[in-house]
Design a protein around this motif. Structure first.
Motif, PDB file in Angstrom:
ATOM      1  N   LEU A   6       0.803  -1.222   0.000  1.00 46.30           N
ATOM      2  CA  LEU A   6       0.000   0.000   0.000  1.00 46.30           C
ATOM      3  C   LEU A   6       0.837   1.274   0.000  1.00 46.30           C
ATOM      4  O   LEU A   6       0.334   2.343  -0.312  1.00 46.30           O
ATOM      5  N   GLY A   7       2.096   1.172   0.406  1.00 45.92           N
ATOM      6  CA  GLY A   7       2.922   2.362   0.517  1.00 45.92           C
ATOM      7  C   GLY A   7       2.641   3.155   1.777  1.00 45.92           C
ATOM      8  O   GLY A   7       3.132   4.264   1.948  1.00 45.92           O
ATOM      9  N   THR A   8       1.849   2.593   2.685  1.00 47.25           N
ATOM     10  CA  THR A   8       1.526   3.241   3.956  1.00 47.25           C
ATOM     11  C   THR A   8       1.127   2.166   4.957  1.00 47.25           C
ATOM     12  O   THR A   8       0.731   1.068   4.575  1.00 47.25           O
ATOM     13  N   ASN A   9       1.214   2.495   6.226  1.00 48.25           N
ATOM     14  CA  ASN A   9       0.704   1.604   7.263  1.00 48.25           C
ATOM     15  C   ASN A   9      -0.202   2.376   8.225  1.00 48.25           C
ATOM     16  O   ASN A   9      -0.453   1.941   9.336  1.00 48.25           O
ATOM     17  N   ILE A  10      -0.684   3.520   7.779  1.00 47.40           N
ATOM     18  CA  ILE A  10      -1.541   4.361   8.620  1.00 47.40           C
ATOM     19  C   ILE A  10      -3.006   4.093   8.291  1.00 47.40           C
ATOM     20  O   ILE A  10      -3.467   4.346   7.176  1.00 47.40           O
ATOM     21  N   VAL A  11      -3.720   3.549   9.255  1.00 48.98           N
ATOM     22  CA  VAL A  11      -5.153   3.278   9.114  1.00 48.98           C
ATOM     23  C   VAL A  11      -5.897   4.612   9.214  1.00 48.98           C
ATOM     24  O   VAL A  11      -5.671   5.391  10.137  1.00 48.98           O
ATOM     25  N   HIS A  98     -14.353  -3.341   6.813  1.00 49.00           N
ATOM     26  CA  HIS A  98     -13.068  -2.997   6.207  1.00 49.00           C
ATOM     27  C   HIS A  98     -12.218  -2.098   7.099  1.00 49.00           C
ATOM     28  O   HIS A  98     -12.713  -1.461   8.018  1.00 49.00           O
ATOM     29  N   ILE A  99     -10.944  -2.105   6.745  1.00 45.78           N
ATOM     30  CA  ILE A  99      -9.983  -1.145   7.272  1.00 45.78           C
ATOM     31  C   ILE A  99      -9.503  -0.365   6.062  1.00 45.78           C
ATOM     32  O   ILE A  99      -9.134  -0.956   5.042  1.00 45.78           O
ATOM     33  N   ALA A 100      -9.524   0.975   6.152  1.00 45.19           N
ATOM     34  CA  ALA A 100      -9.185   1.810   4.996  1.00 45.19           C
ATOM     35  C   ALA A 100      -7.854   2.517   5.182  1.00 45.19           C
ATOM     36  O   ALA A 100      -7.470   2.877   6.297  1.00 45.19           O
ATOM     37  N   PHE A 101      -7.200   2.714   4.033  1.00 47.97           N
ATOM     38  CA  PHE A 101      -5.916   3.402   3.970  1.00 47.97           C
ATOM     39  C   PHE A 101      -5.975   4.441   2.861  1.00 47.97           C
ATOM     40  O   PHE A 101      -6.493   4.170   1.776  1.00 47.97           O
ATOM     41  N   GLN A 102      -5.443   5.611   3.137  1.00 49.53           N
ATOM     42  CA  GLN A 102      -5.310   6.656   2.113  1.00 49.53           C
ATOM     43  C   GLN A 102      -4.099   6.309   1.272  1.00 49.53           C
ATOM     44  O   GLN A 102      -3.020   6.061   1.821  1.00 49.53           O
ATOM     45  N   VAL A 103      -4.259   6.245  -0.046  1.00 48.80           N
ATOM     46  CA  VAL A 103      -3.145   5.864  -0.919  1.00 48.80           C
ATOM     47  C   VAL A 103      -2.988   6.859  -2.067  1.00 48.80           C
ATOM     48  O   VAL A 103      -3.883   7.649  -2.357  1.00 48.80           O
ATOM     49  N   LYS A 104      -1.832   6.768  -2.700  1.00 51.32           N
ATOM     50  CA  LYS A 104      -1.564   7.488  -3.945  1.00 51.32           C
ATOM     51  C   LYS A 104      -1.385   6.431  -5.018  1.00 51.32           C
ATOM     52  O   LYS A 104      -0.989   5.295  -4.719  1.00 51.32           O
ATOM     53  N   ASP A 105      -1.672   6.773  -6.261  1.00 57.26           N
ATOM     54  CA  ASP A 105      -1.526   5.819  -7.373  1.00 57.26           C
ATOM     55  C   ASP A 105      -2.356   4.557  -7.135  1.00 57.26           C
ATOM     56  O   ASP A 105      -1.830   3.436  -7.139  1.00 57.26           O
ATOM     57  N   MET A 106      -3.658   4.750  -6.952  1.00 61.42           N
ATOM     58  CA  MET A 106      -4.543   3.632  -6.624  1.00 61.42           C
ATOM     59  C   MET A 106      -4.472   2.495  -7.641  1.00 61.42           C
ATOM     60  O   MET A 106      -4.416   1.322  -7.257  1.00 61.42           O
ATOM     61  N   LYS A 109      -1.612   0.350  -6.970  1.00 57.75           N
ATOM     62  CA  LYS A 109      -1.797  -0.441  -5.746  1.00 57.75           C
ATOM     63  C   LYS A 109      -2.725  -1.626  -6.006  1.00 57.75           C
ATOM     64  O   LYS A 109      -2.469  -2.741  -5.547  1.00 57.75           O
ATOM     65  N   ILE A 110      -3.814  -1.389  -6.752  1.00 63.70           N
ATOM     66  CA  ILE A 110      -4.747  -2.470  -7.084  1.00 63.70           C
ATOM     67  C   ILE A 110      -4.023  -3.562  -7.859  1.00 63.70           C
ATOM     68  O   ILE A 110      -4.180  -4.752  -7.560  1.00 63.70           O
ATOM     69  N   GLU A 111      -3.231  -3.175  -8.823  1.00 66.59           N
ATOM     70  CA  GLU A 111      -2.487  -4.135  -9.634  1.00 66.59           C
ATOM     71  C   GLU A 111      -1.528  -4.960  -8.774  1.00 66.59           C
ATOM     72  O   GLU A 111      -1.460  -6.187  -8.901  1.00 66.59           O
ATOM     73  N   ALA A 112      -0.808  -4.304  -7.884  1.00 66.99           N
ATOM     74  CA  ALA A 112       0.131  -5.006  -7.003  1.00 66.99           C
ATOM     75  C   ALA A 112      -0.606  -5.976  -6.080  1.00 66.99           C
ATOM     76  O   ALA A 112      -0.144  -7.114  -5.865  1.00 66.99           O
ATOM     77  N   LYS A 141      -8.497 -11.563   7.168  1.00 69.69           N
ATOM     78  CA  LYS A 141      -9.774 -11.690   7.906  1.00 69.69           C
ATOM     79  C   LYS A 141     -10.582 -10.397   7.926  1.00 69.69           C
ATOM     80  O   LYS A 141     -11.479 -10.226   8.748  1.00 69.69           O
ATOM     81  N   VAL A 142     -10.264  -9.494   7.025  1.00 67.32           N
ATOM     82  CA  VAL A 142     -10.999  -8.245   6.865  1.00 67.32           C
ATOM     83  C   VAL A 142     -10.736  -7.752   5.440  1.00 67.32           C
ATOM     84  O   VAL A 142      -9.728  -8.109   4.827  1.00 67.32           O
ATOM     85  N   ILE A 143     -11.631  -6.965   4.916  1.00 74.51           N
ATOM     86  CA  ILE A 143     -11.452  -6.350   3.602  1.00 74.51           C
ATOM     87  C   ILE A 143     -10.628  -5.076   3.781  1.00 74.51           C
ATOM     88  O   ILE A 143     -10.751  -4.394   4.794  1.00 74.51           O
ATOM     89  N   ILE A 144      -9.806  -4.772   2.786  1.00 73.44           N
ATOM     90  CA  ILE A 144      -9.036  -3.527   2.788  1.00 73.44           C
ATOM     91  C   ILE A 144      -9.696  -2.555   1.803  1.00 73.44           C
ATOM     92  O   ILE A 144     -10.056  -2.953   0.699  1.00 73.44           O
ATOM     93  N   GLU A 145      -9.857  -1.315   2.233  1.00 74.86           N
ATOM     94  CA  GLU A 145     -10.361  -0.270   1.339  1.00 74.86           C
ATOM     95  C   GLU A 145      -9.222   0.698   1.050  1.00 74.86           C
ATOM     96  O   GLU A 145      -8.513   1.127   1.963  1.00 74.86           O
ATOM     97  N   LEU A 146      -9.082   1.034  -0.221  1.00 78.56           N
ATOM     98  CA  LEU A 146      -8.142   2.064  -0.636  1.00 78.56           C
ATOM     99  C   LEU A 146      -8.943   3.326  -0.914  1.00 78.56           C
ATOM    100  O   LEU A 146      -9.959   3.292  -1.598  1.00 78.56           O
ATOM    101  N   LEU A 147      -8.464   4.451  -0.399  1.00 79.10           N
ATOM    102  CA  LEU A 147      -9.091   5.749  -0.634  1.00 79.10           C
ATOM    103  C   LEU A 147      -8.045   6.648  -1.299  1.00 79.10           C
ATOM    104  O   LEU A 147      -6.917   6.732  -0.835  1.00 79.10           O
ATOM    105  N   GLU A 148      -8.450   7.293  -2.388  1.00 80.64           N
ATOM    106  CA  GLU A 148      -7.556   8.225  -3.062  1.00 80.64           C
ATOM    107  C   GLU A 148      -8.320   9.515  -3.295  1.00 80.64           C
ATOM    108  O   GLU A 148      -9.297   9.531  -4.051  1.00 80.64           O
ATOM    109  N   ASN A 149      -7.881  10.560  -2.648  1.00 77.57           N
ATOM    110  CA  ASN A 149      -8.510  11.876  -2.823  1.00 77.57           C
ATOM    111  C   ASN A 149      -7.772  12.668  -3.871  1.00 77.57           C
ATOM    112  O   ASN A 149      -6.553  12.546  -4.020  1.00 77.57           O
ATOM    113  N   PHE A 150      -8.518  13.482  -4.585  1.00 77.42           N
ATOM    114  CA  PHE A 150      -7.911  14.308  -5.646  1.00 77.42           C
ATOM    115  C   PHE A 150      -7.613  15.697  -5.153  1.00 77.42           C
ATOM    116  O   PHE A 150      -8.151  16.196  -4.242  1.00 77.42           O
TER     117      PHE A 150
END
Length: 150
Positions: A6-11, A98-106, A109-112, A141-150
């Motif tokens: 994800l490039g981050t570990n901040i929930v 889910h647990i969500a993470f703010q990411v860049k280049d979503m 990240k999805i591809e990886a 044991k949980v879904i991960i959500e990626l959030l990318e703000n513009f």
């Protein structure tokens, strides 16, 4: 597995599926001693461009948010249309979705994640950004959500 996909570990958010957003948001408000937030509907397909399992989805949900410092608690009451939210409620009942993470280049990240056996389940747009739910349930044991703000 690649390191830190994800490039981050901040929930940034924990999402909880509920059957009744009014009841659940009042219970959380009472528990935290805060005002009950107003809930709002997610956008319809015309704005969200939501896809579930690669197909356009009309699914919507009622959302209520509690900002708790670094982490936001999101309550989600799904409508009857098929979505990751409805599927979770039907299979597991209420609970942490889910647990969500703010990411860049979503897209990157999805591809990886997909290369590491964690497929995209649902994605869509919201005002100011976009989201993607990744099926990490079998491993984490949980879904991960990626959030990318513009």
């Amino acid at each position: 597995m690649d390191k830190n996909l994800l490039g981050t570990n901040i929930v940034t958010q924990i999402g909880i599926i509920v059957k009744d957003i009014e009841k659940a948001s009042q219970a959380f408000a009472d528990f935290f001693g805060v005002e009950k937030p107003k809930w709002n509907w997610t956008d319809g397909y015309d704005k969200s461009h939501a896809e579930f399992n690669g197909k356009p989805s009309d699914a919507r949900a009622k959302l209520a948010f509690f900002d708790m410092g670094q982490v936001q608690i999101e309550l989600i009451e799904p409508d009857e249309n098929i979505s990751t939210w409805r599927e979770f409620l039907d299979k597991h009942g209420e609970g942490v979705h889910h647990i969500a993470f703010q990411v860049k280049d979503m897209d990157e990240k999805i591809e990886a994640l997909e290369k590491n056996g964690m497929p995209l389940v649902q994605k869509g747009d919201y005002e100011g950004g976009r989201y993607a739910y990744i099926d990490t349930f079998s491993k984490l044991k949980v879904i991960i959500e990626l959030l990318e703000n513009f």
